[in-house]
Design an enzyme around this catalytic site. Structure first.
Site, PDB file in Angstrom:
ATOM      1  N   HIS A  79      43.879  35.166  36.572  1.00  0.00           N
ATOM      2  CA  HIS A  79      44.910  34.835  35.779  1.00  0.00           C
ATOM      3  C   HIS A  79      45.313  34.141  36.403  1.00  0.00           C
ATOM      4  O   HIS A  79      45.912  32.599  36.235  1.00  0.00           O
ATOM      5  CB  HIS A  79      45.781  35.698  35.941  1.00  0.00           C
ATOM      6  CG  HIS A  79      46.749  36.450  37.144  1.00  0.00           C
ATOM      7  ND1 HIS A  79      46.094  36.959  37.909  1.00  0.00           N
ATOM      8  CD2 HIS A  79      47.248  35.607  37.960  1.00  0.00           C
ATOM      9  CE1 HIS A  79      47.188  37.273  39.048  1.00  0.00           C
ATOM     10  NE2 HIS A  79      47.408  36.512  39.471  1.00  0.00           N
ATOM     11  N   ASP A  90      40.092  40.865  36.709  1.00  0.00           N
ATOM     12  CA  ASP A  90      40.749  39.835  36.993  1.00  0.00           C
ATOM     13  C   ASP A  90      40.049  39.048  38.103  1.00  0.00           C
ATOM     14  O   ASP A  90      40.575  38.869  38.508  1.00  0.00           O
ATOM     15  CB  ASP A  90      42.809  40.484  36.580  1.00  0.00           C
ATOM     16  CG  ASP A  90      43.166  38.955  37.274  1.00  0.00           C
ATOM     17  OD1 ASP A  90      43.369  38.340  37.070  1.00  0.00           O
ATOM     18  OD2 ASP A  90      44.723  39.037  36.878  1.00  0.00           O
ATOM     19  N   SER A 149      47.584  36.967  44.882  1.00  0.00           N
ATOM     20  CA  SER A 149      46.298  37.295  44.161  1.00  0.00           C
ATOM     21  C   SER A 149      44.794  36.362  44.169  1.00  0.00           C
ATOM     22  O   SER A 149      45.193  35.225  44.478  1.00  0.00           O
ATOM     23  CB  SER A 149      47.059  36.101  42.653  1.00  0.00           C
ATOM     24  OG  SER A 149      48.068  37.540  42.083  1.00  0.00           O
TER      25      SER A 149
END
Ligand code: ARG
Ligand code: GLU
Length: 712
Positions: A83, A219, A647
C-alpha cells in the site's frame, strides 16, 4: 514526607507510560538498553544506532514522506508495503501490462522501472540542538519573536551542519518545543520498482479486513535505490548503479513464538500522547463522529456504484480505500477511548497536576488557560470539520472550488494566473464529462446527502430553504459544454458573473461561513496559544514525574517520557502477543495460509485466491519457509507501539534480524495515538517468510531472494 510519597504513588497510577508503550529516539536508546535486554534483546543500543559506524539505522529508509522501507541486499534492494508502493505500481500499469492486478517482477536489472518523484532518505546522524535553536530566547520573548528567532537559528544551525556535503537537514521540535533535534539526511532520488505481488495477494482482504485481525494481507513491494558511480544520490540516469547501503538487514527464517521480543524501527507520523482532556474530547466527541457519519454517506454511494460493474469498481477503488481507512480507524479510536474512559483519565491527571502546581506560578494556571483556548478553538474547529468532510465531499463542490479560485484570481487582478486556471479547469472539465452520466448519480447523491446532514446539524444555516437538487442540476458544472460556453465570452474584469452559477454561489457562502476573517484569526491565535501552553504543561509534567519508571522486568528501569511521533526515526519494542478483543474471544498472535483458504470466495473481490496460490497450498510447496508445524505463516501481531508512517517498517527479532514488515494496527487498539493500552494495542506485521515464499515460490523470482542474507 508521607504525603509526598502517597502523592507520587497516586501520580504514578495515572500517567504511567504503560508496558511496551513508547516510540524512542535512536540516539538516546542507551537509556532503554537494559530494559530491552531484560525483555530479551541480544544486541546493543549501539548496534541499532551509532553515528560513527555502520549500524541498523543505515538499513532504514524514509519512503517519500509517509512510509518506511528497509534494505535487504548489498545492492540497494529494499522492502516496503504494497500500500506504500501502490501509486507507483498503478502508474506503471496499463491495460496490456496490468501490474496492479497481476503483479510485477523485474527478472533483470534492466526491467526495473523508474519512479520519478519517489525519494528514499537515509538518516546519517542526529543531534540535540536545543541550545542552539533556543539561543537568544528569554522568558520575556514574545511568542511571535520566539518563532522568528527559532526560524533563523534553525537555518543557521542546519546550513552550517551540511556545508560542503550533499546532505540535507531537518530540525524538528520535540515535546512542543522544549527540545529540538537535527537530522542530517541523505536523500536518494533514483528509486526503481522491482517487484509487487498481484492485488489478490498484496491487498488480500482489502478494506473489509483493513485494521483488523486475523489478517492475511501480503502487503509488500520491492524497490531498488540507484546512485551515481561514487555511491552518491543522483537524479535518474541510465548510467546510475545500484546503491550499496552501509548496512542491509539479515533475514531470519526462524519466525517468532508468542512472548518473543521484537522491535520496530521506522518513521511514525503523528501521536498525541500528552494532550489534555479537551483535545481528547474534541477528537472523540466532534472530529471523529462527524467525520465518520459524513464518510458513511460517501461510502454508501461509492459502494453502490462499485457493485454495478467492474469498471465502476475500478473507478472508485482507490478513492474508497483512502476514505474508508480513516473512517474505520476513527471508529476504533472512539471505542477505545470510551473503553479506557480516556477523557476522565486525562481529567484526573489534570487535577493531580493542578494540585502539584498550586504554588508554582509558572504552571499554576496553564490548564485553566488551555481550557479557555479550547473553548475558543472547538466551535471553529467543528465548522472546519464540516467544511472538509461535507462541503468538500462531492466532486461537484470540489469543482466549484476551482471556480472560486478563478474568481479570486480575477478579483486580485492576476490576469495571467486567472487565464491559466481557467485553461486548466476547462481541460479537467472535458475529462470529467467522459463518463459523467454514471458518475452524476453518485456525486449528486453525495452532494445532497452530506449537505442535508450539515443542515440538520445546524452547520449550514445559509441553506435552510434551498433546493439542493436544483442547485446541482442548474449549474454549468453538470452540463456538458456549459462551462466552455461560459468561459468563451468571460472577461476577468466581469468575474462577478460567476455569481450566477448556483454551485459557485453555494461554495462561496459555505466557504465564507466556515472561514470568516474573524474566525480565522481566532483559530490561529488559539492554536498558537495551545501550542505555547502545551510547551509549558509538558515541561511541568516532566518536572513533576520521575525520569525513569519500572521497565518490562522488575528491577529494570526505562525512561518515563518519550516524545510524540513527528515523522522522525524511532524504535518501538514489545513482544509477540495475542489478545482478548471481547468477551470469550482470544486472538492468537499469528495467521497462516490456511486462513486465506478459509476466507477464499471467488464472488467477493477482496477474497479471490489465484489458482497458483491454491496450487502451492494444496501441494504444501512451501520450501524452507514453512514453520515447525509445517504451516505457511502469513502475519503476526505484537505489542509494539506504532502509528501511520510505520507502514513498511522492519520488525526485528532479539538479534536485530528481519522477521516481518509492519503494515497495520489492530482496530481495537487504534486509540494508541492518544492513549496506549497494553491489553488491546497491537501492531500487525507481515511474516517475512510469507513475503519470501511469494517472491520465490509464487513469482519464481528467486534471483531476488538470492541477493538477500538469509539466516536459516
Ligand atoms: N490501515 C493501513 C494504513 O493505515 C492500511 C491502509 C491501506 N489499505 C486499505 N485496505 N485501505 O496504512
Ligand atoms: N497502515 C498504516 C500506515 O500507513 C499503519 C497503521 C497504523 O496507523 O499503525 O502507516
Amino acid at each position: 514526607m508521607k504525603k509526598l510519597f502517597s502523592f507520587l504513588l497516586l501520580a504514578a497510577m495515572v500517567l504511567p507510560v504503560m508496558a511496551d508503550e513508547g516510540m524512542w529516539l535512536p540516539m538516546l536508546l542507551n537509556r532503554n538498553e537494559a530494559d530491552m535486554q531484560a525483555a530479551g534483546m541480544r544486541i546493543t543500543a549501539k548496534d541499532i544506532y551509532d553515528a560513527n559506524h555502520a549500524c541498523l539505522k543505515d538499513a532504514i529508509i524514509l519512503f517519500n514522506q509517509g512510509c518506511t522501507g528497509e534494505y535487504v541486499s548489498a545492492e540497494g534492494l529494499f522492502l516496503t508495503n504494497h500500500h506504500c508502493g501502490y501509486s507507483y505500481i498503478t502508474s506503471h500499469s496499463t491495460v496490456e501490462h496490468d501490474y496492479l492486478t497481476n503483479g510485477f517482477w523485474a527478472m533483470t536489472r534492466e526491467q526495473e522501472l523508474p519512479c520519478p518523484g519517489l525519494t528514499a532518505t537515509r538518516l546519517v546522524r542526529m543531534e540535540d540542538v536545543t541550545d542552539q535553536v533556543l539561543e537568544g530566547i528569554t522568558s520575556e520573548t514574545s511568542e511571535k519573536d520566539r518563532e522568528k528567532i527559532i526560524e533563523n537559528n534553525i537555518k543557521k544551525v542546519g546550513e552550517n551542519a551540511i556545508k560542503n556535503t550533499h546532505y540535507k537537514y531537518v530540525i524538528k521540535p520535540f515535546y512542543y518545543g522544549n527540545q529540538y533535534f537535527m537530522y542530517i539526511n541523505e536523500v536518494f532520488t533514483d528509486v526503481r520498482l522491482v517487484g509487487a505481488p498481484p492485488s489478490n495477494i498484496g491487498k488480500f482482504g482489502g478494506d473489509t479486513d483493513n485494521w483488523m485481525w486475523p489478517r492475511h494481507t501480503g502487503d509488500f513491494s520491492m524497490f531498488r535505490v540507484y546512485a551515481d558511480k561514487d555511491g552518491k544520490p543522483a537524479p535518474y540516469a541510465e548510467t546510475n548503479v545500484p546503491y550499496k547501503p552501509l548496512k542491509h538487514l539479515d533475514i531470519s527464517l526462524k519466525g517468532v513464538e508468542e512472548g518473543d521480543f521484537t522491535f520496530v524501527f521506522g518513521y511514525p507520523g503523528t501521536t498525541k500522547r500528552y494532550v489534555t482532556s479537551h483535545e481528547v474530547a474534541m477528537t472523540v466527541e466532534d472530529s471523529d463522529p462527524i467525520s465518520i457519519d459524513l464518510r458513511t454517506i460517501r461510502l454508501k454511494h461509492y459502494k453502490a456504484a462499485m457493485e454495478k460493474s467492474p469498471a465502476q469498481r475500478l473507478r472508485y477503488a482507490s478513492k474508497v480505500a483512502s476514505i474508508a481507512n480513516g473512517w474505520k480507524k476513527w471508529q476504533g479510536e472512539v471505542e477505545g477511548i470510551q473503553r479506557l474512559k480516556g477523557i476522565e483519565q486525562k481529567q484526573k491527571q489534570e487535577s493531580i497536576f493542578n494540585s502539584w502546581a498550586e504554588n508554582k506560578p509558572a504552571y499554576r494556571n496553564v490548564l485553566n488557560e488551555l481550557e479557555e483556548q479550547y473553548l475558543i478553538k472547538r466551535p471553529i474547529y467543528r465548522n472546519l470539520i464540516f467544511f472538509n468532510e461535507a462541503v468538500m465531499a462531492s466532486d461537484f463542490m470540489m469543482r466549484a472550488h476551482n471556480l472560486y479560485n478563478i474568481y479570486c484570481l480575477c478579483k486580485l487582478g492576476k490576469e495571467e494566473e486567472a487565464q491559466a486556471a481557467i485553461a486548466k479547469f476547462l481541460q479537467s472539465n472535458e475529462k470529467y464529462f467522459a463518463d459523467f452520466d454514471q458518475h452524476t448519480i453518485v456525486d449528486k447523491g453525495i452532494f445532497v446527502e452530506t449537505f442535508e446532514y450539515m443542515i440538520k446539524a445546524g452547520y449550514a444555516p445559509y441553506l435552510e430553504h434551498a433546493d439542493l437538487n436544483k442547485i446541482y442540476d442548474n449549474s454549468m458544472l453538470t452540463k456538458k459544454g456549459a462551462a466552455e460556453k461560459f468561459f468563451k465570452s468571460f472577461k476577468t474584469k466581469n468575474a462577478d458573473k460567476l455569481g450566477k452559477d448556483p454551485a459557485f454561489a453555494l461554495f462561496s457562502v459555505a466557504y465564507s461561513y466556515a472561514y470568516t476573517a474573524e474566525s480565522r484569526k481566532q483559530y490561529s491565535e488559539a492554536s498558537q496559544n495551545i501550542n505555547r501552553l502545551m510547551r509549558i504543561y509538558v515541561k511541568g509534567l516532566m518536572e513533576m514525574y520521575p525520569d525513569t519508571q519500572k521497565g518490562t522486568t522488575p528491577d529494570v528501569e526505562k525512561p518515563y517520557f518519550f516524545p510524540d511521533a513527528n515523522l522522525t526515526l524511532r524504535v518501538a519494542y514489545g513482544h509477540v502477543q495475542g489478545f482478548n478483543p471481547r468477551d470469550a474471544v482470544y486472538y492468537k498472535p499469528y495467521s497462516t495460509l490456511d486462513g486465506i483458504m478459509q476466507k477464499e470466495n471467488p464472488d467477493i473481490y477482496d477474497y479471490v485466491v489465484t489458482p497458483r496460490l491454491r496450487e502451492l497450498y494444496q501441494t504444501k510447496d512451501y520450501g524452507r519457509y514453512a514453520n515447525a508445524k509445517g504451516e505457511m505463516p502469513v502475519a503476526f501481531i505484537a505489542t509494539n507501539h506504532t502509528t501511520g508512517g510505520n507502514s513498511g517498517s522492519p520488525v526485528l527479532n532479539a538479534d536485530g534480524q528481519l522477521i516481518g514488515i509492519n503494515f497495520d494496527r489492530c482496530w481495537e487498539g487504534t486509540m494508541s495515538d492518544l492513549l496506549f493500552d497494553p491489553n488491546y494495542c497491537r501492531n500487525i506485521s507481515l511474516d517475512i517468510r510469507y513475503c519470501l515464499f511469494i517472491i520465490e515460490k509464487y513469482a519464481g523470482a528467486k534471483h531476488l531472494v538470492d541477493e538477500m542474507t538469509i539466516i536459516q
